[in-house]
Design a protein around this motif. Structure first.
Motif, mmCIF file in Angstrom:
data_model
loop_
_atom_site.group_PDB
_atom_site.id
_atom_site.type_symbol
_atom_site.label_atom_id
_atom_site.label_comp_id
_atom_site.label_asym_id
_atom_site.label_seq_id
_atom_site.Cartn_x
_atom_site.Cartn_y
_atom_site.Cartn_z
ATOM 1 N N LEU A 1 -7.219 8.030 -10.233
ATOM 2 C CA LEU A 1 -5.869 8.396 -10.668
ATOM 3 C C LEU A 1 -5.838 8.874 -12.119
ATOM 4 O O LEU A 1 -5.258 9.914 -12.428
ATOM 5 N N MET B 1 3.847 5.775 -5.319
ATOM 6 C CA MET B 1 3.798 5.844 -6.781
ATOM 7 C C MET B 1 2.788 6.893 -7.227
ATOM 8 O O MET B 1 3.070 7.739 -8.068
ATOM 9 N N ARG B 2 1.607 6.829 -6.609
ATOM 10 C CA ARG B 2 0.582 7.811 -6.931
ATOM 11 C C ARG B 2 1.047 9.217 -6.583
ATOM 12 O O ARG B 2 0.863 10.157 -7.352
ATOM 13 N N LEU C 1 -6.093 2.877 -0.092
ATOM 14 C CA LEU C 1 -4.716 2.519 0.234
ATOM 15 C C LEU C 1 -4.409 2.664 1.719
ATOM 16 O O LEU C 1 -3.288 2.995 2.083
ATOM 17 N N LEU D 1 2.284 1.713 -3.461
ATOM 18 C CA LEU D 1 1.284 2.242 -4.389
ATOM 19 C C LEU D 1 1.011 3.710 -4.093
ATOM 20 O O LEU D 1 0.873 4.530 -5.008
ATOM 21 N N TYR E 1 0.840 -1.200 0.000
ATOM 22 C CA TYR E 1 0.000 0.000 0.000
ATOM 23 C C TYR E 1 0.873 1.247 0.000
ATOM 24 O O TYR E 1 0.593 2.223 -0.689
ATOM 25 N N ASP F 1 -6.666 13.728 -2.745
ATOM 26 C CA ASP F 1 -5.899 13.062 -1.701
ATOM 27 C C ASP F 1 -5.639 11.602 -2.036
ATOM 28 O O ASP F 1 -5.663 10.746 -1.166
#
Lengths: 390, 431
Positions: B363, B203-204, B285, B200, B197, B277
């Motif tokens: 995203l 990354m986001r 996540l 990820l 999590y 957010d």
């Protein structure tokens, strides 16, 4: 669309599951979402395989809340299982009661007096109102709306729970219906209070719809996401608002006309695309129809007894046979299947829980979507883990 | 000269300023009270050193005093904002929000404003869990690396007249340069946690922050072009006075208004606030890149996030809302730092309001929004500001520039709308 038209042979997948041999996949990432994840609505777990953020595989894992409900009921008296049914879908204890009572009444051949039927319809529709309102809130919560719609929905739910408390003594675990009627009559002033609630509820719905229905973020997040075509829905035995959102006209209140639903004038809203937005909107529109039923039922509520005089609470032994009682619970078709051998407890007791069966289609809806979509697709299925795991 | 009894002095000055009795001098003294305090402190402390060391000591002490003031003031603002946010959100949601914690062992509740102290103590005494598989050094460093650049960015932020720690000629450039370092910390946190999590989320966060930094900076460029200065104080000086009945703030021009809105949207994404957010999207996540942090390290992330929010709002105030300038001359008797913080709280309220109102984007939608909508608009805004500069001041100039803002906005909005096929639906009923 009718069931016959929607069923066209074998079950198919929306998106063929991609395999590494396709060459289109990058390195896959396996994550285990749940059972301690903040948005799995309880102790539900999904084993996800992701390509980036896109879902390649999804395996639902449930049973963390298994309580052996069905086996326990086989060694209990018929009435003893009634409070247990409250704990199935703890949001809608009154509809659970009704489905179980309906099955036992079929088994024992009991007749429910008219007043009790009206009270059952009123409590069931109130349950539907609070369930659907809260579902809208939870769905938006899953979308990251920091709880504002949920709190608005909870404000209305509180009023309905106050009514339940006045009627049954409990806010959530109502344990209200009995075989052949209801446990107690309406307290004084209850009907007027309920009528006031029904008169005020449309204002809440108007506000809720004005704030959310055309919100561009909500539409962008939900339209075209988690599409469930009618044929797949019928094949997978989906029921309730989820099935109607896919455009299949199947509402047990209309099909079976159980209780006294044939006396009320209400319509069944249908979706067209079968996506998350349709599931949300169908529930909103159903609340409006429930209000129509409530208005009529509260106006026509007759005087009279609330229990079948033939009904016996003690020494209750239905004659040998089997029965399946089903109702349109807020989440879908809730059925109880009972086999009696003439003894004090059922030989076989089986629940057909709507949210469990609606959940079986989860992977098909989620393949090819993003992680963020998985959460709202799960939210739109409307599950309660007490019912899924039993 | 520094007065002996500060409280009496402040009271007298305020009253004097309010009633206008003692004229301009007193207003000015109140306005400059923190500057004179600092000068007094620095002179006093530097006087303790031998004369040969005094230039160096003055420099160092001045720096320490200003850093202490920035950390003290904005950490307090952070504490107050957490309560205000929870109370504000609560009111939007038919709840009360925190209203219990006050002074311990008494009945005094302070309307819940003791909450940050309780939260701080809780964060400090909580167990600091580090995952077994984590990269321990990086895991430890990430919260520190997160906080430091944010505090560095405050150096060039003028919070009042003459109240800027470091009046750099390239202040805005410095601001964006240190702001870029936050991404590093986010990735350090996400990578070192050994949590999927967290990875990820990181990354986001990186994708989002890098994408939105471009419209953020491009939205600020028109201001720099018109003010002909990269210095934050220079930009504020360019917004002094009145233009007609409005203050001469850049937000009251067509390009400035567009730039302000674009800047605020990009700032929302840059500080990971709702509806952008995603990096810490709870429902997806868990907590994003700081999932594996607990205790004080978690609090540091939280602090850095809010400090980042304040500093970027402060830059928006500097660039578009006239900095510390009062909106009208007849309100100029109130001190400049007062105006800065009023504007800052106003912008913070907007962020809280947005958080209580909107669901989160996805995203891909977020990226589309940045690259297909915000970026073209900021580029067109550069053209608008050039047109504004070369046309003479008249109604024509306004008409042309307003059109240059509205037409691309509508065109791009329609284009995206048609592409997404997101629309209201009509529902049918059975029978």
């Amino acid at each position: 669309m009718s069931i016959a038209a929607a069923t066209n042979g074998k079950r198919h997948r929306l998106v063929p599951p991609p395999s590494p041999a396709d060459g289109a996949l990058g390195e896959l990432l396996e994550i285990s979402m749940g059972p301690q994840h903040p948005s799995t609505h309880g102790v539900f777990r999904m084993n996800l395989v992701l390509d980036g953020e896109r879902v390649v595989k999804l395996k639902p894992v449930f049973g963390y809340l298994h309580r052996n409900h069905e086996k326990i009921a086989e060694s209990m008296s018929y009435l003893g299982s009634m409070p247990y049914t409250d704990r199935l879908d703890y949001f809608c204890s009154l509809t659970n009661n009704w489905a179980y009572a309906l099955a036992v009444e079929k088994l024992a051949g009991l007749q429910v007096p008219e007043r009790a039927e009206y009270i059952r319809v009123i409590t069931a529709e109130l349950t539907r109102l609070q369930n659907h309102a809260c579902l809208g809130g939870f769905l938006l919560q899953d979308m990251g709306a920091s709880g504002t719609p949920l709190m608005y929905a909870f404000r209305e739910r509180e009023k309905i729970l106050d009514l339940f408390e006045a009627l049954t003594g409990a806010r959530m675990m109502c344990n209200y219906m009995r075989f052949g009627g209801c446990r107690c009559d309406l307290p004084p002033g209850w009907r007027e209070q309920a009528q006031r609630l029904v008169a005020e509820f449309p204002a809440f719905l108007d506000e809720f719809e004005a704030l959310l229905n055309e919100n561009e973020i909500l539409m962008a997040r939900t339209q075209g996401v988690g599409v469930l075509p009618a044929s797949l829905a019928v094949n997978a035995s989906i029921s309730g608002p989820m099935l109607r959102a896919s455009g299949v006209n199947y509402d047990i209140r209309k099909v079976d006309r159980y209780g006294i639903y044939d006396r009320f004038d209400f319509q069944v809203p249908l979706g067209e695309h079968g996506d998350v937005y349709d599931r949300y909107m169908v529930r909103i529109l159903e609340m409006r129809e429930s209000l129509k039923i409530l208005r009529a039922a509260l106006a026509d509520l007759p005087e009279g007894p609330i229990m079948d005089p033939k009904a016996r609470l003690r020494g209750f032994r239905p004659k040998p046979g089997e029965a399946y009682g089903r109702i349109e619970a807020p989440k879908g078709e809730l059925g109880f299947y009972l086999i009696s051998e003439g003894g004090p407890h059922p030989y076989r007791y089986r629940v057909r829980p709507p949210s469990f069966i609606n959940l079986t289609i989860l992977e098909d809806m989620c393949l090819g979507q993003l992680v963020a979509d998985v959460v709202i697709i799960l939210g739109s299925v409307d599950i309660v883990l007490g019912e899924v795991d039993r | 000269m520094f007065p002996r009894r500060l409280s009496v002095f402040i009271l007298r000055q305020t009253l004097a300023a309010y009633f206008g009795g003692l004229g301009f001098y007193m207003t000015d003294a109140l306005d400059q009270i923190f500057v004179t305090t600092k000068q007094f402190l620095v002179a006093f402390l530097a006087g303790l050193f031998p004369p040969a060391w005094q230039p160096l000591a003055t420099l160092l002490i001045s720096a320490v005093v200003m850093v202490a003031a920035i950390i003290g003031v904005f950490a307090t603002l952070f504490a107050i904002t957490t309560v205000l946010e929870r109370k504000g959100l609560g009111r939007m949601q038919n709840r009360h929000g925190p209203n219990r914690v006050g002074i311990p062992f008494t009945q005094i509740r302070l309307a819940g404003f003791g909450q940050p102290a309780a939260d701080g103590i809780k964060a400090l005494i909580k167990e600091d869990v580090v995952p077994v598989a984590a990269d321990k050094v990086v895991h430890f460093l990430a919260p520190v690396v997160m906080v430091v650049p944010v505090i560095l960015a405050y150096a060039v932020l003028p919070v009042g007249r003459n109240m800027v720690a470091l009046d750099l000629d390239a202040g805005v450039l410095f601001f964006f340069a240190v702001g870029g370092a936050v991404e590093l910390a986010v990735f350090m946190a996400g990578w070192s946690s050994r949590n999927k999590y967290a990875l990820l989320g990181a990354m986001r966060a990186i994708a989002q922050m890098i994408s939105y930094e471009i419209p953020l900076i491009l939205a600020a460029v028109p201001v720099i072009m018109i003010a002909r200065s990269l210095s934050t104080t220079g930009i504020i000086a360019a917004q002094a006075g009145q233009a007609g009945f409005l203050p001469a703030w850049f937000v009251f021009t067509p390009w400035g208004f567009a730039g302000f809105v674009l800047f605020m949207i990009a700032a929302t994404a840059e500080s990971n606030r709702s509806p952008f957010d995603l990096p810490e999207g709870e429902s997806e996540l868990v907590a994003g890149y700081f999932t594996e942090y607990s205790g004080f390290k978690f609090a540091l992330f939280f602090l850095a996030e809010y400090l980042g929010l304040f500093v970027i709002s402060g830059l928006a105030i500097t660039l578009f809302l006239g900095g510390w300038h009062a909106p009208f001359p007849w309100l100029a008797w109130l001190p400049s730092w007062f105006w800065f913080f009023v504007k800052l709280l106003g912008l913070i309220f907007v962020f809280i309001w947005l958080r209580g109102t909107l669901p989160r984007l996805r995203l891909d939608q977020l990226m589309n929004f940045a690259w297909k909508f915000l970026l073209p608009l900021t580029l067109i805004n550069l053209l608008t500001v050039a047109v504004w500069h070369y046309l003479s001041a008249s109604g024509w100039r306004w008409a042309v520039c307003v059109l240059m803002v509205i037409v691309p906005y509508v065109a791009l909005g329609r284009g995206l709308w048609g592409h997404r096929r997101v629309r209201k639906r009509v529902y049918r009923y059975a029978e």
